[in-house]
Design a protein around this motif. Structure first.
Motif, PDB file in Angstrom:
ATOM      1  N   GLY A 329      63.801  -0.948  36.670  1.00  0.00           N
ATOM      2  CA  GLY A 329      64.743  -1.522  37.627  1.00  0.00           C
ATOM      3  C   GLY A 329      66.089  -0.845  37.688  1.00  0.00           C
ATOM      4  N   LEU A 330      66.452  -0.059  36.663  1.00  0.00           N
ATOM      5  CA  LEU A 330      67.742   0.628  36.682  1.00  0.00           C
ATOM      6  C   LEU A 330      67.610   2.142  36.765  1.00  0.00           C
ATOM      7  CD1 LEU A 330      69.994  -1.388  34.175  1.00  0.00           C
ATOM      8  CD2 LEU A 330      69.856  -1.560  36.657  1.00  0.00           C
ATOM      9  N   TRP A 331      66.643   2.699  36.072  1.00  0.00           N
ATOM     10  CA  TRP A 331      66.567   4.164  36.033  1.00  0.00           C
ATOM     11  C   TRP A 331      65.919   4.760  37.277  1.00  0.00           C
ATOM     12  CZ3 TRP A 331      65.054   4.924  30.145  1.00  0.00           C
ATOM     13  CH2 TRP A 331      66.212   4.713  29.377  1.00  0.00           C
ATOM     14  N   VAL A 332      64.974   4.069  37.897  1.00  0.00           N
ATOM     15  CA  VAL A 332      64.422   4.575  39.164  1.00  0.00           C
ATOM     16  C   VAL A 332      65.485   4.533  40.260  1.00  0.00           C
ATOM     17  CG1 VAL A 332      62.689   4.224  40.961  1.00  0.00           C
ATOM     18  CG2 VAL A 332      62.036   4.018  38.548  1.00  0.00           C
ATOM     19  N   LEU A 337      69.805   7.139  43.761  1.00  0.00           N
ATOM     20  CA  LEU A 337      71.210   7.332  44.098  1.00  0.00           C
ATOM     21  C   LEU A 337      71.617   8.790  43.980  1.00  0.00           C
ATOM     22  CD1 LEU A 337      72.885   4.224  42.421  1.00  0.00           C
ATOM     23  CD2 LEU A 337      72.489   4.632  44.855  1.00  0.00           C
ATOM     24  N   ILE A 338      71.083   9.462  42.976  1.00  0.00           N
ATOM     25  CA  ILE A 338      71.381  10.892  42.841  1.00  0.00           C
ATOM     26  C   ILE A 338      70.873  11.646  44.065  1.00  0.00           C
ATOM     27  CG2 ILE A 338      70.839  12.976  41.518  1.00  0.00           C
ATOM     28  CD1 ILE A 338      70.793  11.199  39.012  1.00  0.00           C
ATOM     29  N   GLY A 339      69.653  11.320  44.494  1.00  0.00           N
ATOM     30  CA  GLY A 339      69.122  11.954  45.696  1.00  0.00           C
ATOM     31  C   GLY A 339      69.913  11.591  46.937  1.00  0.00           C
ATOM     32  N   LEU A 340      70.368  10.340  47.015  1.00  0.00           N
ATOM     33  CA  LEU A 340      71.131   9.891  48.177  1.00  0.00           C
ATOM     34  C   LEU A 340      72.447  10.648  48.306  1.00  0.00           C
ATOM     35  CD1 LEU A 340      70.844   7.722  50.391  1.00  0.00           C
ATOM     36  CD2 LEU A 340      72.194   6.200  48.951  1.00  0.00           C
ATOM     37  N   GLY A 341      72.995  11.084  47.172  1.00  0.00           N
ATOM     38  CA  GLY A 341      74.254  11.824  47.207  1.00  0.00           C
ATOM     39  C   GLY A 341      74.154  13.164  47.898  1.00  0.00           C
ATOM     40  N   GLY A 360      65.479  -2.130  46.379  1.00  0.00           N
ATOM     41  CA  GLY A 360      64.230  -2.857  46.186  1.00  0.00           C
ATOM     42  C   GLY A 360      63.718  -2.834  44.760  1.00  0.00           C
ATOM     43  N   ILE A 361      63.746  -1.679  44.111  1.00  0.00           N
ATOM     44  CA  ILE A 361      63.187  -1.561  42.765  1.00  0.00           C
ATOM     45  C   ILE A 361      64.079  -2.227  41.727  1.00  0.00           C
ATOM     46  CG2 ILE A 361      62.422   0.125  41.017  1.00  0.00           C
ATOM     47  CD1 ILE A 361      61.551   1.931  43.242  1.00  0.00           C
ATOM     48  N   GLY A 424      75.021   5.875  38.976  1.00  0.00           N
ATOM     49  CA  GLY A 424      73.846   6.285  38.216  1.00  0.00           C
ATOM     50  C   GLY A 424      74.145   6.373  36.723  1.00  0.00           C
ATOM     51  N   GLY A 425      75.338   6.852  36.386  1.00  0.00           N
ATOM     52  CA  GLY A 425      75.731   6.926  34.980  1.00  0.00           C
ATOM     53  C   GLY A 425      75.857   5.552  34.342  1.00  0.00           C
ATOM     54  N   VAL A 426      76.368   4.580  35.116  1.00  0.00           N
ATOM     55  CA  VAL A 426      76.457   3.202  34.624  1.00  0.00           C
ATOM     56  C   VAL A 426      75.055   2.654  34.368  1.00  0.00           C
ATOM     57  CG1 VAL A 426      77.108   0.841  35.243  1.00  0.00           C
ATOM     58  CG2 VAL A 426      78.689   2.733  35.702  1.00  0.00           C
TER      59      VAL A 426
END
Length: 480
Positions: A329-332, A337-341, A360-361, A424-426
């Motif tokens: 739920g957090l790492w996917v 988010l990295i890709g969205l950047g 969603g995930i 993402g780091g958080v």
């Protein structure tokens, strides 16, 4: 690797019972409470635009930001007191009063707006105060009603009402704005539904199976044997010292704060990103705005039975299951988010897909940190939720401020990339702490002595101290 006790071998009651009816009522209650929470976010746009038949106000951007954030000022403050009130006076009563009062406040939003943005901020603070009762009360009720063999599914199902409530408000707001009531109708409908649900739950709801009018003895015995919550938990003194010395509690707190940071960053900032960087006006498309939240609500009903199945069939221990699903739920979403950047205006479809996945995930976290309060301490799940949700609520205030400090040009994708990398780091840091320190076993301090037992022991000791046999010669002479 799972758990199995004599209680687990009890006969399972009929497929649909009182616990499921309570879950349905709480699901609807969660939806309606999110109507009260999100209505200002959906209504702030038409409230500041000139439309036929509805008043509008020329508020500055900073004033609108204060209106939107003022809810959390009251919300954060109310968390711990709400958990204690739920334990002391019964979560049903506190939740009913909080929802009803919040509904009444909704009716006064148009009047407050007409009086100025400061008055509206005050009303939103008050709304946050009563809304602060929701999560601690929900957790207190669920800790009494949900057997641990069904904890993932029923708890997740109830809390998915938040996502469905958000999605319903977003998708229906356009129709409401175009009706004869205008944007004011959004607050009137939210308020009316809140008062109606409070009346329904006061009639049909119950603090625990033992006082429910529709719970059979078979189902009551089954639930009570599998919750781990004491019958006299209302009289138990909250072991604050033990809680704040508990490493699993801090792992849980980290995961809760990480989820909240990311969720509210996405909720508050992505419409601006989609509009400024991708040149896509998300607000003009209600279906697109609501899609990520519908996806999250739907996935809640996918991941939760899988989690329960893996635990009940002893494929995973409860602790490992909580860590696995919280990591999903957090790492996917972190990867999304990295890709969205790196998305541009030419990648609208890919960006929407990543956005939907990122939100969603997050649903997998509901089988992770969200049920972990009840894993650690069924007796004090409500007060613990008050603490973690209160501190996590602070991040919902800080996160937008951090974004505002980073963004000097909303159309610069490089600045947005920094925002997504920080989020993402958080996610990475907080979930790592949960994986290291988290547990899903009942802690020793769950069985703290009750207040009545403590007073009895104290009185007994005081009585004994007054009747101690004297030992000095003078005292012996006085006795005789």
């Amino acid at each position: 690797m799972g758990f199995e006790t004599t209680a687990d071998k009890l006969e399972r009651p009929n497929n649909f019972g009182a616990r499921h009816w309570q879950a349905i009522l709480l699901f609807v209650g969660m939806m309606i409470n999110y109507f009260q929470r999100v209505d200002i976010s959906a209504g702030i746009v038409p409230m500041t635009q000139s439309t036929a038949g509805a008043p509008f106000y020329k508020w500055e951007l900073s004033q609108k930001s204060l209106i939107l954030s003022s809810f959390f000022w009251g919300y954060v403050v109310a968390q711990v007191p709400a958990g204690l009130l739920a334990k002391r006076f019964g979560a049903k009563n506190v939740l009913c009063i909080g929802t009803a009062v919040g509904g009444i406040f909704c009716f006064f939003h148009p009047m407050a707006a007409a009086g100025g943005w400061i008055q509206l901020c005050v009303l939103r603070i008050l709304t946050g105060l009563v809304q602060g009762t929701v999560y601690p009360c929900m957790h207190t009720l669920l800790s009494k009603w949900v057997p641990r063999t069904e904890r993932g599914f029923l708890t997740t199902a109830v809390y998915s009402g938040a996502q469905f409530g958000t999605a319903v408000i977003l998708i229906s707001s356009g129709e409401i704005f175009e009706s004869s009531m205008g944007w004011m109708g959004l607050f009137y409908i939210s308020g009316g539904l809140g008062v109606a649900w409070a009346a329904l739950f006061f009639w049909q709801g119950a603090n625990e199976p033992a006082v429910s009018r529709c719970c059979s003895k078979l189902e009551r015995d089954y639930i009570e044997s599998l919750t781990g919550s004491n019958a006299d938990s209302q009289s138990l003194a909250v072991p604050w010292s033990s809680i704040f010395k508990s490493a699993p509690f801090y792992g849980l707190l980290a995961a809760h704060c990480g989820f909240t940071w990311g969720f509210y960053t996405l909720l508050t900032e992505l419409p601006s990103y989609m509009s400024s960087v991708l040149q896509l006006d998300v607000k003009s498309n209600a279906l697109l705005s609501s899609l990520p939240y519908f996806a999250m609500g739907f996935l809640c009903f996918v991941v939760s039975p899988i989690s329960d199945l893996l635990i009940n069939r002893h494929v995973l221990s409860v602790t490992n299951a909580r860590k696995l699903f919280n990591s999903i739920g957090l790492w996917v979403p972190m990867a999304c988010l990295i890709g969205l950047g790196y998305m541009t205006a030419d990648d609208k479809i890919n960006a929407i897909v990543l956005l939907t996945l990122a939100v969603g995930i997050n649903a997998a976290c509901f089988c992770g940190y969200l049920v972990n309060h009840m894993d650690l301490s069924p007796n004090f799940a409500g007060p613990m939720m008050g603490v973690t949700n209160g501190l996590a609520g602070v991040t919902s205030i800080i996160a937008p401020l951090v974004v505002g400090a980073i963004l000097s040009d909303e159309e610069d994708p490089n600045q947005w990339r920094v925002v997504f990398f920080i989020t993402g780091g958080v996610y990475l840091l907080t979930n790592t702490l949960f994986v290291i320190f988290g547990k899903a076993t009942v802690q020793p301090w769950n069985d703290a002595p009750s207040l009545s037992s403590t007073m009895t022991l104290r009185n007994h000791l005081e009585t004994d101290s007054r009747t101690i046999v004297p030992t000095t010669d003078r005292e012996k002479e006085n006795r005789f």
